[in-house]
Design an enzyme around this catalytic site. Structure first.
Site, PDB file in Angstrom:
ATOM      1  N   SER A 409       2.145  -1.189  -1.431  1.00 38.22           N
ATOM      2  CA  SER A 409       1.456  -1.283  -0.140  1.00 38.22           C
ATOM      3  C   SER A 409       1.884  -0.153   0.795  1.00 38.22           C
ATOM      4  O   SER A 409       1.094   0.316   1.604  1.00 38.22           O
ATOM      5  CB  SER A 409       1.794  -2.590   0.563  1.00 38.22           C
ATOM      6  OG  SER A 409       1.586  -3.665  -0.266  1.00 38.22           O
ATOM      7  N   HIS A 430      -4.447  -0.569  -4.716  1.00 33.17           N
ATOM      8  CA  HIS A 430      -3.895  -1.473  -3.712  1.00 33.17           C
ATOM      9  C   HIS A 430      -4.809  -2.683  -3.564  1.00 33.17           C
ATOM     10  O   HIS A 430      -5.827  -2.618  -2.886  1.00 33.17           O
ATOM     11  CB  HIS A 430      -3.710  -0.729  -2.376  1.00 33.17           C
ATOM     12  CG  HIS A 430      -3.080  -1.571  -1.326  1.00 33.17           C
ATOM     13  ND1 HIS A 430      -3.404  -1.484   0.000  1.00 33.17           N
ATOM     14  CD2 HIS A 430      -2.144  -2.530  -1.414  1.00 33.17           C
ATOM     15  CE1 HIS A 430      -2.689  -2.369   0.685  1.00 33.17           C
ATOM     16  NE2 HIS A 430      -1.918  -3.007  -0.157  1.00 33.17           N
ATOM     17  N   GLU A 442      -8.074  -0.719  -2.456  1.00 30.02           N
ATOM     18  CA  GLU A 442      -7.965   0.691  -2.073  1.00 30.02           C
ATOM     19  C   GLU A 442      -7.506   1.458  -3.316  1.00 30.02           C
ATOM     20  O   GLU A 442      -6.456   1.159  -3.886  1.00 30.02           O
ATOM     21  CB  GLU A 442      -6.960   0.855  -0.931  1.00 30.02           C
ATOM     22  CG  GLU A 442      -7.503   0.345   0.404  1.00 30.02           C
ATOM     23  CD  GLU A 442      -6.481   0.420   1.525  1.00 30.02           C
ATOM     24  OE1 GLU A 442      -6.820   0.928   2.600  1.00 30.02           O
ATOM     25  OE2 GLU A 442      -5.337  -0.038   1.338  1.00 30.02           O
ATOM     26  N   ASN A 480      -3.683  -0.530   6.163  1.00 30.76           N
ATOM     27  CA  ASN A 480      -2.447  -0.795   6.897  1.00 30.76           C
ATOM     28  C   ASN A 480      -2.252   0.162   8.065  1.00 30.76           C
ATOM     29  O   ASN A 480      -1.653  -0.203   9.071  1.00 30.76           O
ATOM     30  CB  ASN A 480      -1.233  -0.744   5.964  1.00 30.76           C
ATOM     31  CG  ASN A 480      -1.016  -2.091   5.288  1.00 30.76           C
ATOM     32  OD1 ASN A 480      -1.222  -3.131   5.914  1.00 30.76           O
ATOM     33  ND2 ASN A 480      -0.637  -2.074   4.026  1.00 30.76           N
TER      34      ASN A 480
END
Ligand code: 3H9
Length: 659
Positions: A409, A430, A442, A480
Site C-alpha cells: 500500500s 494494489h 491500482e 492514498n
C-alpha cells in the site's frame, strides 16, 4: 434471396414471407440515427409488400441492441426519434417478433417490449440500466414493462437497473421462450401469428399488485440510491403506469427522461461510464499480447490474501496459496473456504461452484510449490525488508516468464523490484479490502515493468471482473495520496472549528456512504498513527500538523474495534462522544485557535479542493494519466458518490470528448 439494405446498419432477407431484419452496428449495436432510420425503412417496406407476412428483428454478435447511443445525448436530435420507432413497431399491422441474440439494454429492451412476441437466445440478457446513467427509460420502458411483468418486478428491474438472463426473463414474462436458434423460432412465431390478433404490450392492463409488496420494492430501491434522483423517478413512473393511459404515461416518462438527461447527475454518471471504458485502454499496449495466466500464487492468506484468492478462484484461476507453516496454510484454506461458504449462503454462488473453486485451490507452506505459477501476488506484512527478502526468494523459484506482483500500500515497489534479477517482471497490484468484494485495483507500472507484463496483469484484473487503474510509483499511489490530502484538510477543519460529526454529516449528505471520521474508525486508527510516528523525525516543523488524531490514539481510542475512536460505539452504534469534543477543544486552545462555524457547503468545497489539488499534482507528476482515472479511484475505493462524477469532474475536469 438477395440481401436488402435499409441503412448502413440495417439489412434484411426474406425467409418464406418473413422479413428477417438484422441490426449490425458494432461494437454493441446502439440505436444510432442510421439504425432508427433503417428500422423505419424496413417497416415501411414490410407494410407495402403484400408477400411479407411479418418481421423478425435481430442483432448481430453479442448484442441484440445495447441501448440508445449515449454519445448522441446533448447533441441536436435527429429524426426518427426512438419513441417514434417503438410506437411504429407496436402499432405495426403485421406480427413483429424479436429474436434476442445477446444483450438487450435500455432502448434495446424497449424495442423488445414493443414487439408482439419475444424469443430469447441462450446468450440473451435484458435490462433497463438507465438509472445507472442518472436517467429513466425514455422510450416506453417504465410503462410497458409493468404491463408485461407487473409493478413489483418492474420496480426492481428499472429501479436497480439490473439485467436478467434468458431464463429469468421467461419466468418474469419479459420473454416468451428461450430457443437454441432464436432466429428460426422467431420466424416460426411470425408465421404462427400471421393474420391473427396481435398481442400489443401497450394494450395490456397492468396486473393488480399487492400494495405492501409495491412499497417494499420501492423502499429497497430508495435505500440503495444514496440520494440520486433517477431511481426514485423511475419508481414513480412505474407505479403511475397502472393509473394512466399508455399515452399519458409515455408523455410523463418522456418529460422526466428529458429533464434528467440534462441534469448534472446524468452528466456525472455518463462521465463515469466513459472514464471506465477509457481506463482500460493503453495505446502503447494496443499491439502487445498478454501472457497466458492460469495458475496464480498468493503469498499470505490474511484478510487481503484470502480475498484475492477468492477473487481469482471464482474467476476460474488455479490458486496456490503460500503460508509460513502448514498450520497457517490450513487456516488460510479455511479462511478462503469460509468466504466461499458465505457466498453460497447468500446465493451468490452454488454449492457446486464452491466445490469447483476449492478443487482449484492448494494451500501450502512449501515455497517451491510456486514454481508452476504464471503470476505471484504477494500480500504479506507491509514491511520493506520482509517484501524484498520474499521477492529475492521468489525470483529464484518461479519460471523465467512468470510475473511477480506486490500488493504493497505504501512501500516503493521499485525498491522491492531491485531484489530480483529481472525487475522487468515486477509490477504492483494494489487491491482494496475486502479484495473479493472491492472492484478497484491500482496497477502500478514500476520503473522497469515490461509493457508485456503490464498488459498481462491488466488482462488478469479484467478477468477478475475488476477495474484496473494504471498508476506510476508514488507514496501511497493515487488513492492514498488523494485520501491523505482530503483527510489532512478534514483535520485542519477540526482544528478550525468543525466537529467530526459535522464533517461526516456534510459528506454523507453529499452522497458518501460514510463520513471520513467514521471510515477511519472502521479501518482502525493505529496504522496511520504508526506511520505518523515513523515520519515524525523528518516532518517539516513549518508545515501545519494537527495532533488531535495522535491524542486519541494515545488515549487508547483505536477505532471501532475497541469501541472508541472518533466516536464511541456503545452496542455498536456510532455516537458522538463528549470526550472527543474535549480533546479537540483542548487542541484548539493550545494553538490559540478561536473556533468558527462551517456550513455543509463550505466543508464539501474545502474537501473537494484538497482532493483536486492533489489530483492535479498526480497528473502533473505523470502518476495518473487522466482526471477520469482519479475520479474512478475515489469512487471505487473511497466511497465518493458516482453520481457526483468524482472530485475532478465535480470541478469541471472532464475526460475529454465524452459528454
Ligand atoms: C438508453 O437506452 C435510453 C433509452 O431508454 C431512451 C432513449 C430515448 N452508447 O462496455 P464495453 C461503447 S440509455 C454509446 O467496453 P462490453 C463503449 O463506450 C443506454 N456507446 O463493451 C465502448 O466504446 P469504445 C442504455 C456505447 O462488451 C464500446 O461500446 N444502455 C454504449 O464490456 C464497448 O463497450 C446502457 O446503459 C451506448 N449505450 O459491454 C448500456 N454502450 O470501444 C451501456 C457501449 O469506443 N453499455 N458503448 O470505448 C454497456 O453496459 C456495455 O457496453 C455492454 C457491452 C454490456 C453493452
Amino acid at each position: 434471396m438477395p440481401e436488402m439494405r435499409f441503412s448502413q446498419s440495417v439489412s434484411a432477407r426474406l425467409d418464406g414471407g418473413v422479413l428477417v431484419v438484422t441490426i449490425n452496428n458494432p461494437p454493441v449495436n446502439v440505436l444510432s440515427a442510421h439504425v432508427r432510420a433503417g428500422l423505419i425503412a424496413a417497416l415501411d417496406h414490410a407494410a407495402d409488400a403484400p408477400n411479407i407476412v411479418g418481421l423478425v428483428i435481430s442483432g448481430t454478435g453479442r448484442a441484440f441492441i445495447g441501448g440508445a447511443d449515449i454519445k448522441e445525448f446533448g447533441k441536436p436530435p435527429v429524426v426518427p426519434m426512438l419513441p417514434q420507432v417503438i410506437d411504429r413497431i407496436e402499432a405495426f399491422e403485421k406480427p413483429t417478433i424479436c429474436a434476442v441474440n445477446g444483450v438487450a439494454l435500455g432502448g434495446g429492451c424497449e424495442v423488445v417490449l414493443a414487439c408482439h412476441g419475444r424469443i430469447a437466445g441462450e446468450a440473451a440478457s435484458f435490462g433497463l440500466p438507465e438509472v445507472k446513467l442518472g436517467i429513466v427509460p425514455g422510450a416506453g420502458g417504465t410503462q410497458r414493462l409493468p404491463r408485461l411483468i407487473g409493478t413489483v418486478a418492474a420496480i426492481d428491474l428499472i429501479g436497480t437497473g439490473r439485467a436478467v438472463k434468458a431464463g429469468e426473463a421467461v419466468a418474469l414474462g419479459l420473454a416468451d421462450a428461450v430457443a437454441a436458434d432464436p432466429l428460426a423460432a422467431a420466424v416460426t412465431a411470425v408465421r404462427d401469428n400471421a393474420g391473427g390478433a396481435l398481442r400489443r404490450t401497450g394494450n395490456i392492463d397492468v396486473p393488480a399488485a399487492d400494495p405492501e409488496a409495491v412499497s417494499a420494492a420501492e423502499a429497497k430501491v430508495i435505500a440503495r440510491s444514496r440520494g440520486q434522483s433517477a431511481p426514485a423517478e423511475a419508481v414513480r413512473l412505474v407505479k403511475a403506469a397502472a393509473g394512466l393511459s399508455l399515452e399519458q404515461g409515455l408523455a410523463e416518462e418522456r418529460a422526466t427522461f428529458l429533464r434528467l438527461r440534462d441534469s448534472e447527475e446524468s452528466a456525472a454518471l455518463r462521465h463515469v461510464f466513459f472514464a471506465e471504458r477509457a481506463a482500460g485502454k493503453v495505446e502503447a499496449l494496443a499491439d502487445i499480447a498478454p501472457r497466458p495466466i492460469e495458475t496464480v500464487g498468493i503469498v499470505g492468506t490474511g484478510l487481503m490474501g484470502s480475498g484475492i484468492a477468492v477473487s481469482a478462484l471464482t474467476s476460474g484461476y488455479r490458486v496456490i496459496a503460500l503460508e509460513q507453516t502448514p498450520e497457517a496454510a490450513e487456516s488460510g484454506r479455511e479462511r478462503i473456504a469460509g468466504i466461499l461458504d458465505k457466498a453460497v449462503q447468500s446465493r451468490r454462488m452454488t454449492a457446486e461452484g464452491r466445490e469447483a473453486c476449492l478443487a482449484r485451490l492448494e494451500a501450502t507452506a512449501e515455497i517451491k510449490a510456486l514454481e508452476t505459477t504464471d503470476l505471484v501476488v504477494e500480500a504479506v506484512f507491509d514491511d520493506l525488508s520482509v517484501k524484498t527478502e520474499l521477492f529475492r526468494r521468489l525470483d529464484g523459484i518461479v519460471a523465467p516468464g512468470a510475473i511477480l506482483a506486490t500488493n504493497t500500500s505504501y512501500l516503493n515497489p521499485d525498491a522491492i523490484a531491485t531484489a530480483t534479477a529481472d525487475p522487468s517482471r515486477v509490477v504492483g497490484l494494489h487491491f482494496f479490502s475486502p479484495a473479493n468484494v472491492m472492484r478497484l485495483v491500482e496497477v502500478v507500472d514500476c520503473a522497469r515493468t515490461a509493457p508485456e507484463v503490464l498488459a498481462s496483469v491488466l488482462a488478469f484484473v479484467k478477468r477478475l471482473g475488476k477495474l484496473a487503474i494504471i498508476c506510476g510509483v508514488t507514496e501511497g499511489f493515487i488513492g492514498n495520496r488523494v485520501f491523505s490530502a482530503y483527510r489532512r484538510e478534514a483535520e485542519f477543519m477540526l482544528e478550525d472549528g468543525a466537529l467530526p460529526q459535522e464533517i461526516d454529516a456534510a459528506l454523507e449528505g453529499y452522497g458518501f456512504p460514510m463520513g471520513i471520521f467514521a471510515v477511519n474508525d472502521m479501518a482502525g486508527l493505529e496504522i496511520a498513527w504508526a506511520r505518523r510516528k515513523r515520519l515524525a523525525a523528518t516532518r517539516d516543523p513549518a508545515v501545519r500538523y494537527v495532533e488531535i488524531a495522535d491524542r486519541l490514539c494515545e488515549a487508547g481510542r483505536l477505532g471501532r474495534k475497541n469501541g472508541l475512536g472518533w466516536y464511541a460505539y456503545p452496542d455498536g452504534a456510532r455516537t458522538v462522544d463528549p470526550a472527543v469534543t474535549a480533546v479537540i477543544e483542548a487542541a484548539r486552545a493550545e494553538k490559540n485557535i478561536a473556533p468558527r462555524a462551517f456550513t455543509k457547503d463550505e466543508i464539501i468545497a474545502r474537501l473537494l479542493k484538497a482532493m483536486v489539488e492533489e489530483g492535479t499534482a498526480l497528473l502533473a507528476e505523470g502518476v495518473a494519466a487522466r482526471p477520469g482515472d482519479i475520479d474512478l479511484v475515489m469512487i471505487n475505493g473511497y466511497g465518493f458518490p458516482a453520481h457526483k462524477g468524482g472530485p475532478m469532474f465535480s470541478v469541471g475536469q472532464n475526460t475529454e470528448g465524452t459528454i
